[in-house]
Design a protein around this motif. Structure first.
Motif, PDB file in Angstrom:
ATOM      1  N   THR A  94       0.822  -1.215   0.000  1.00 48.74           N
ATOM      2  CA  THR A  94       0.000   0.000   0.000  1.00 48.74           C
ATOM      3  C   THR A  94       0.853   1.261   0.000  1.00 48.74           C
ATOM      4  O   THR A  94       0.451   2.286  -0.566  1.00 48.74           O
ATOM      5  CB  THR A  94      -0.933   0.014   1.219  1.00 48.74           C
ATOM      6  N   MET A  95       2.020   1.211   0.642  1.00 47.13           N
ATOM      7  CA  MET A  95       2.901   2.374   0.650  1.00 47.13           C
ATOM      8  C   MET A  95       3.422   2.665  -0.756  1.00 47.13           C
ATOM      9  O   MET A  95       3.449   3.820  -1.206  1.00 47.13           O
ATOM     10  CB  MET A  95       4.079   2.141   1.594  1.00 47.13           C
ATOM     11  N   TYR A  96       3.842   1.622  -1.441  1.00 44.33           N
ATOM     12  CA  TYR A  96       4.372   1.809  -2.797  1.00 44.33           C
ATOM     13  C   TYR A  96       3.298   2.363  -3.728  1.00 44.33           C
ATOM     14  O   TYR A  96       3.557   3.261  -4.536  1.00 44.33           O
ATOM     15  CB  TYR A  96       4.935   0.488  -3.331  1.00 44.33           C
ATOM     16  N   GLN A  97       2.078   1.842  -3.591  1.00 45.07           N
ATOM     17  CA  GLN A  97       0.995   2.329  -4.445  1.00 45.07           C
ATOM     18  C   GLN A  97       0.675   3.788  -4.144  1.00 45.07           C
ATOM     19  O   GLN A  97       0.465   4.601  -5.053  1.00 45.07           O
ATOM     20  CB  GLN A  97      -0.258   1.473  -4.245  1.00 45.07           C
ATOM     21  N   ALA A  98       0.662   4.137  -2.865  1.00 44.23           N
ATOM     22  CA  ALA A  98       0.344   5.516  -2.482  1.00 44.23           C
ATOM     23  C   ALA A  98       1.384   6.496  -3.015  1.00 44.23           C
ATOM     24  O   ALA A  98       1.045   7.608  -3.437  1.00 44.23           O
ATOM     25  CB  ALA A  98       0.259   5.622  -0.965  1.00 44.23           C
ATOM     26  N   MET A  99       2.640   6.096  -3.024  1.00 43.64           N
ATOM     27  CA  MET A  99       3.692   6.988  -3.527  1.00 43.64           C
ATOM     28  C   MET A  99       3.593   7.164  -5.038  1.00 43.64           C
ATOM     29  O   MET A  99       3.813   8.253  -5.561  1.00 43.64           O
ATOM     30  CB  MET A  99       5.059   6.470  -3.109  1.00 43.64           C
ATOM     31  N   LEU A 100       3.229   6.104  -5.737  1.00 42.19           N
ATOM     32  CA  LEU A 100       3.043   6.223  -7.188  1.00 42.19           C
ATOM     33  C   LEU A 100       1.844   7.115  -7.507  1.00 42.19           C
ATOM     34  O   LEU A 100       1.832   7.802  -8.534  1.00 42.19           O
ATOM     35  CB  LEU A 100       2.844   4.844  -7.820  1.00 42.19           C
ATOM     36  N   ASP A 101       0.834   7.098  -6.632  1.00 41.72           N
ATOM     37  CA  ASP A 101      -0.393   7.862  -6.874  1.00 41.72           C
ATOM     38  C   ASP A 101      -0.316   9.298  -6.364  1.00 41.72           C
ATOM     39  O   ASP A 101      -1.237  10.092  -6.599  1.00 41.72           O
ATOM     40  CB  ASP A 101      -1.586   7.174  -6.189  1.00 41.72           C
ATOM     41  N   ALA A 102       0.749   9.637  -5.644  1.00 45.32           N
ATOM     42  CA  ALA A 102       0.825  10.954  -5.003  1.00 45.32           C
ATOM     43  C   ALA A 102       0.852  12.078  -6.040  1.00 45.32           C
ATOM     44  O   ALA A 102       1.590  12.005  -7.027  1.00 45.32           O
ATOM     45  CB  ALA A 102       2.068  11.035  -4.128  1.00 45.32           C
ATOM     46  N   PRO A 103       0.060  13.129  -5.845  1.00 47.57           N
ATOM     47  CA  PRO A 103       0.088  14.274  -6.762  1.00 47.57           C
ATOM     48  C   PRO A 103       1.489  14.889  -6.818  1.00 47.57           C
ATOM     49  O   PRO A 103       2.146  15.045  -5.787  1.00 47.57           O
ATOM     50  CB  PRO A 103      -0.909  15.259  -6.124  1.00 47.57           C
ATOM     51  N   GLY A 104       1.934  15.194  -8.029  1.00 52.32           N
ATOM     52  CA  GLY A 104       3.243  15.820  -8.182  1.00 52.32           C
ATOM     53  C   GLY A 104       4.412  14.858  -8.187  1.00 52.32           C
ATOM     54  O   GLY A 104       5.569  15.287  -8.281  1.00 52.32           O
ATOM     55  N   MET A 105       4.131  13.554  -8.059  1.00 54.82           N
ATOM     56  CA  MET A 105       5.205  12.568  -8.080  1.00 54.82           C
ATOM     57  C   MET A 105       5.955  12.623  -9.409  1.00 54.82           C
ATOM     58  O   MET A 105       5.347  12.689 -10.467  1.00 54.82           O
ATOM     59  CB  MET A 105       4.632  11.167  -7.851  1.00 54.82           C
ATOM     60  N   LYS A 106       7.288  12.574  -9.348  1.00 50.05           N
ATOM     61  CA  LYS A 106       8.119  12.523 -10.554  1.00 50.05           C
ATOM     62  C   LYS A 106       9.058  11.329 -10.442  1.00 50.05           C
ATOM     63  O   LYS A 106       9.570  11.039  -9.343  1.00 50.05           O
ATOM     64  CB  LYS A 106       8.944  13.806 -10.707  1.00 50.05           C
ATOM     65  N   PRO A 107       9.302  10.626 -11.539  1.00 48.76           N
ATOM     66  CA  PRO A 107      10.241   9.502 -11.480  1.00 48.76           C
ATOM     67  C   PRO A 107      11.591   9.879 -10.884  1.00 48.76           C
ATOM     68  O   PRO A 107      12.231   9.058 -10.214  1.00 48.76           O
ATOM     69  CB  PRO A 107      10.357   9.081 -12.949  1.00 48.76           C
ATOM     70  N   SER A 108      12.011  11.116 -11.083  1.00 49.61           N
ATOM     71  CA  SER A 108      13.314  11.536 -10.550  1.00 49.61           C
ATOM     72  C   SER A 108      13.332  11.552  -9.024  1.00 49.61           C
ATOM     73  O   SER A 108      14.417  11.539  -8.417  1.00 49.61           O
ATOM     74  CB  SER A 108      13.670  12.928 -11.079  1.00 49.61           C
ATOM     75  N   ASP A 109      12.154  11.571  -8.388  1.00 47.20           N
ATOM     76  CA  ASP A 109      12.102  11.538  -6.926  1.00 47.20           C
ATOM     77  C   ASP A 109      12.774  10.280  -6.380  1.00 47.20           C
ATOM     78  O   ASP A 109      13.252  10.270  -5.244  1.00 47.20           O
ATOM     79  CB  ASP A 109      10.655  11.576  -6.427  1.00 47.20           C
ATOM     80  N   PHE A 110      12.785   9.219  -7.181  1.00 43.34           N
ATOM     81  CA  PHE A 110      13.262   7.923  -6.714  1.00 43.34           C
ATOM     82  C   PHE A 110      14.681   7.619  -7.199  1.00 43.34           C
ATOM     83  O   PHE A 110      15.132   6.475  -7.116  1.00 43.34           O
ATOM     84  CB  PHE A 110      12.324   6.822  -7.215  1.00 43.34           C
ATOM     85  N   SER A 111      15.382   8.623  -7.694  1.00 41.62           N
ATOM     86  CA  SER A 111      16.650   8.380  -8.398  1.00 41.62           C
ATOM     87  C   SER A 111      17.707   7.687  -7.537  1.00 41.62           C
ATOM     88  O   SER A 111      18.558   6.960  -8.056  1.00 41.62           O
ATOM     89  CB  SER A 111      17.212   9.695  -8.935  1.00 41.62           C
ATOM     90  N   SER A 112      17.664   7.867  -6.203  1.00 37.92           N
ATOM     91  CA  SER A 112      18.687   7.255  -5.347  1.00 37.92           C
ATOM     92  C   SER A 112      18.352   5.829  -4.956  1.00 37.92           C
ATOM     93  O   SER A 112      19.223   5.066  -4.531  1.00 37.92           O
ATOM     94  CB  SER A 112      18.871   8.087  -4.078  1.00 37.92           C
ATOM     95  N   LEU A 113      17.081   5.444  -5.068  1.00 35.72           N
ATOM     96  CA  LEU A 113      16.657   4.125  -4.602  1.00 35.72           C
ATOM     97  C   LEU A 113      17.190   3.010  -5.486  1.00 35.72           C
ATOM     98  O   LEU A 113      17.181   3.109  -6.712  1.00 35.72           O
ATOM     99  CB  LEU A 113      15.132   4.026  -4.562  1.00 35.72           C
ATOM    100  N   ARG A 114      17.629   1.929  -4.843  1.00 36.57           N
ATOM    101  CA  ARG A 114      18.078   0.743  -5.557  1.00 36.57           C
ATOM    102  C   ARG A 114      17.217  -0.472  -5.232  1.00 36.57           C
ATOM    103  O   ARG A 114      16.877  -1.250  -6.099  1.00 36.57           O
ATOM    104  CB  ARG A 114      19.544   0.455  -5.214  1.00 36.57           C
ATOM    105  N   PHE A 115      16.890  -0.644  -3.941  1.00 31.91           N
ATOM    106  CA  PHE A 115      16.167  -1.837  -3.520  1.00 31.91           C
ATOM    107  C   PHE A 115      15.035  -1.479  -2.565  1.00 31.91           C
ATOM    108  O   PHE A 115      15.193  -0.621  -1.696  1.00 31.91           O
ATOM    109  CB  PHE A 115      17.113  -2.820  -2.815  1.00 31.91           C
ATOM    110  N   CYS A 116      13.895  -2.149  -2.730  1.00 30.69           N
ATOM    111  CA  CYS A 116      12.743  -1.972  -1.843  1.00 30.69           C
ATOM    112  C   CYS A 116      12.207  -3.350  -1.490  1.00 30.69           C
ATOM    113  O   CYS A 116      11.730  -4.073  -2.371  1.00 30.69           O
ATOM    114  CB  CYS A 116      11.657  -1.152  -2.524  1.00 30.69           C
TER     115      CYS A 116
END
Length: 559
Positions: A306-328
């Motif tokens: 649910t957390m991952y889905q909420a972050m994808l659905d968040a208004p203003g979300m940009k793919p670059s927001d996740f640029s540092s992430l490697r593993f979840c």
């Protein structure tokens, strides 16, 4: 028959060897080894305020000495009724240093839920915050239970200066006043000492570090007794999963609640074991989580679907927001394949499905960080962990050839047993040390495990365990309700949500909507039902027992 251990020995997909041991290590030594190795390195980043390992160890020492001055010591149960705040970490390791046992309580608990588990565990002192969502509940429990004391911390005091002022000026409605009562002590007063008292030696394999409440294989919450070695072994096992450990800055986003065993191991203890840094959020908020990703650039973020889905659905979300992430690492509930594909395509970070229980200190198995991921599976066991299948009806024998079986687990992270429940211990363990999970699965030729069913009725709501029998018990307190059954039905966001089905007593006049409002006001937020459906009848077995299985079949079949 497939021999999964052969696959794990010859084609173990995680770093290192599968068949290895973890020497006894207390949680105190795990923490202090890291603190002494790099005292000035950051351990916590709480909304911009950093706490070093040295500062946090000093805080933990002061908590231990403050508690000792109050008369607490080895074996005492001390509760944490806290969200993710610095107080939690200092109190957690301070309690352990004292030789006492931590009892985790969800900040979502109602007065009845909290008081019930306080009574069951024999908790003597409770840490909480001066927050309107927490302190009134803790005060009510203090009045109706054998609790001796509350230690109350201030959120504003843990924030950076400017944010602390903003909190005091504009968010005062979220603050509850601490009453003047000799049983209630400010956190700041508790730690007003030098932190230099003597504390007892710890036996890692015998001394209890944590009582973690769980439903186990039934709907009745029980306290899983986790030793220092259980927790430290699982922290080391999880740390080994990262192929880049020791090569890069280990910074992790702590959005999972620490009171949950998943976060306790995969965020807190695992990161302390590696000397890493936790970017701590007091509660999950998609917008805030994205802002912290941008600000701090962590490389990992354990979470529930649910957390991952909420972050994808968040208004203003940009793919670059996740640029540092490697593993979840995803746990707590099944990971939908479409969500996995969407997350990976948008963020560029790999989301890895794993599996664990409170009884296993958090983690049993996971798909590998690199290499073969099998969607819909929970991967291979982590190092030092054995998994096998037993017959669903008779756990003393293997399942019939080619059929699924109940998953049983053995390893250094498996609990000592249930608190004060020898009756439950007698059924939860098979062949002495193998833990029955209540989940039914298969193991393929590569040693990957797939869960196909579950023996228990527990509902997984966004990573939280919800038990139908508890919701049904509340429904029966309504004079209009004659019969009640609660089912977990699929939900695109939460994974599952509880749905209640009732019949009414003769002459009762109410609607499903009215019952839902009545019910949801009396249960925890994570337990709230999506609907209450009033029916003329509910299915029963031949002996007249309400049949959850038959009702589910009717609902799924449109009947």
């Amino acid at each position: 028959m497939i021999d999964p251990e052969h696959a794990w020995r010859t084609a173990f997909r995680h770093p290192g060897e599968w068949d290895q041991t973890f020497p006894p290590l207390s949680m105190v030594d795990l923490f202090e080894n890291s603190a002494r190795a790099h005292p000035d390195a950051p351990l916590l980043d709480f909304l911009g305020r950093k706490y070093s390992y040295g500062e946090t160890m000093d805080g933990a020492n002061r908590v231990a000495c403050g508690l000792k001055t109050l008369g607490y010591g080895p074996g005492d149960r001390i509760g944490l009724f806290l969200p993710n705040v610095p107080h939690y970490v200092a109190a957690y390791y301070g309690i352990l240093k004292l030789g006492a046992t931590v009892v985790n309580f969800s900040p979502l608990y109602t007065v009845d839920e909290l008081s019930g588990q306080v009574a069951d565990s024999g908790t003597k002192l409770l840490f909480t915050l001066s927050a309107a969502a927490l302190l009134p509940t803790a005060l009510a429990v203090l009045e109706k239970s054998h609790l001796e004391r509350l230690v109350v911390g201030s959120v504003a005091g843990a924030l950076p200066g400017a944010k602390s002022l903003f909190y005091r000026l504009f968010r005062g409605k979220e603050v509850a006043q601490r009453p003047h009562d000799r049983r209630i002590l400010a956190f700041s007063k508790l730690i007003a000492n030098a932190g230099l008292c003597e504390t007892p030696p710890i036996d890692p394999e015998q001394d209890l570090a944590l009582i973690q409440y769980t439903g186990g294989t039934t709907g009745t919450p029980k306290g899983a007794m986790l030793t220092h070695q259980n927790l430290s072994a699982n922290a080391r096992q999880v740390a080994l999963l990262d192929p880049d450990m020791g090569k890069v800055t280990d910074r992790i986003l702590g959005v999972l609640p620490f009171f949950h065993v998943f976060a306790n191991t995969c965020v807190l203890n695992r990161t302390v074991a590696t000397g890493g840094e936790i970017v701590m959020l007091p509660r999950f908020n998609a917008k805030q989580a994205l802002a912290e990703l941008r600000r701090t650039q962590p490389r990992a973020m354990p979470g529930v679907p649910t957390m991952y889905q909420a972050m994808l659905d968040a208004p203003g979300m940009k793919p670059s927001d996740f640029s540092s992430l490697r593993f979840c690492i995803s746990g707590g509930a099944p990971l939908p394949q479409q969500l996995k594909e969407n997350w990976e395509s948008i963020t560029g970070a790999r989301v890895i499905e794993g599996y664990g229980l409170s009884e296993s200190s958090g983690v049993v198995s996971t798909n590998p960080y690199q290499g073969l991921n099998k969607p819909g599976t929970i991967g291979q066991p982590i190092a030092g962990t054995r998994v096998r299948l037993v017959d669903k009806e008779d756990p003393t024998r293997p399942p019939p050839e080619g059929e699924p079986g109940e998953i049983v687990v053995s390893g250094p992270q498996i609990m000592k047993g249930y608190w004060n429940r020898p009756d439950a211990d007698a059924t939860i363990f098979v062949d002495g040390h193998w833990l029955r999970t209540g989940d039914v699965g298969t193991i393929d030729e590569d040693g990957y495990i797939r869960i196909v069913d579950r023996l228990k009725d527990m509902i997984a709501v966004g990573g939280f365990k919800v038990f139908p029998s508890q919701i049904e018990a509340v429904l029966y307190a309504n004079s209009a309700v004659k019969e009640a059954l609660v089912l977990g039905l699929p939900d695109a966001y939460h994974g599952e949500l509880p749905h209640a089905y009732v019949t009414l007593n003769e002459g009762a006049e109410t609607t499903g909507e009215e019952l839902a409002r009545w019910l949801n006001a009396r249960i925890g937020k994570h337990e709230r039902v999506a609907e209450v459906v009033v029916r003329d009848s509910l299915p029963k077995t031949m002996i007249g027992k309400l049949s959850r299985k038959d009702l589910l079949r009717e609902i799924q079949g449109g009947g």
